[in-house]
Design a protein around this motif. Sequence first.
Motif: not given
Length: 413
Positions: A368-396
């Motif tokens: 969807v991002a590529f067909d509508r925005l012409g690039s994957y940039d927004a999804v790469w950014l989301l992947a980074v933010l979600l990774s940080l969230a997963a790290a915080a969820l796993s620790l406790p």
Amino acid sequence: MAGQGGATDPSFGRAAIWVLCAGAVVLAISVSIRHAFGLFLQPMSAGQDWGREVFALAIAVQNLVWGIAQPFAGRLADRYGDGRVIAGGAVLYAAGLALMAQATTPGPLMLSAGLQVGLGLAGTAFTIVFGAVARVVPVRRRSEAMGIVGAAGSFGQFAMLPTALWLIGAFHWDGALQVLSAVAVLMLLMVPVLARGSIAAALAEPVIPARAALLQALGHTGFRLLCLSFFVCGFQIVFIGTHLPAYLLDRGLSLETGTAVLALIGLFNVAGTWLFGRWGGTVRKPLLLTGIYLARAAAIAFLVLAPASAWVAWAFGASMGLLWLGTVPLTNGTVASIFGVRNLSLLGGVVFLFHQMGSFLGGWLGGVAFDRLGSYDAVWLLAVLLSLAAAALSLPISERPIARLQPATGTSQ
């Protein structure tokens, strides 16, 4: 309990070694074919005059069906044996690949690549195979055993990607899918070994009511955190596996480079999955999960921010490969540590459902991002933010075992 019966014996018995080998073959075929789907995105979309969203949606549906079906497949495996479930999954998988080769419109593609292959994966991938393995190895070596089997599956990915690329070049994408369908049938040869292992484990354990076990797990904070963090893992893996070759093409690199990167992910994942599985026997598994998600965020940021080159792509493939499926033995091992192995395929299937909801979003959102925005940039950014969230969820998350349910009453904690 079957998995605990050998807790005082740190070695693998002969029967367990056979189960590990058979499970490794099943994973090597099932997972490697699935990871090769990204190579079909560009030629199949171009050949059928589809946008990338069509193929991406089919892969997203596949992952969602896989996730929804996984708890049910896990329950069947816990109750009737892993061999029967793997046999049914192998047949569905092979049939789905064969029909995918005949798809000329989006509807048949959704039914074959989406529904049938998704159901096939539910019966042949990690949750079922790891359940079979966990039931026949000593407690202290469960995480390591899962890592060994997962590493074998990763080697299959490394070998399959260049093979699939060659098949596409030699036989076109539809002929390549027919060959892969024949390869999927080979999983049936492993069923007798896995069936014997699961039957032996079932005879050694009392039956625990599935509903009571499920309610107990859903009421456990650590289990819920594992589900949420595994959602992120699924998002990242399917987005990268499906869209990375096309992303690298868009940045001026070749399809061969994209294939090499996916192959590097598979090769380095052999070491990563085995190492994290081994470390999971001595280091807190949630702490290792935290480290994996933080390192993934760094690797993704490096790929996106560094200048486009083959060396950058290869470095990303090697680093991401070390982190790729190390989450799987650690996550399943944590579930086994907390709840035991009697309903491991069911509970692992529930966690995996969240993984596949993330997979659906990652696969579909990339298109969807590529067909509508012409690039994957927004999804790469989301992947980074979600990774940080997963790290915080796993620790406790705590691995401390909870009080086991009583077979006669099914009482929950």
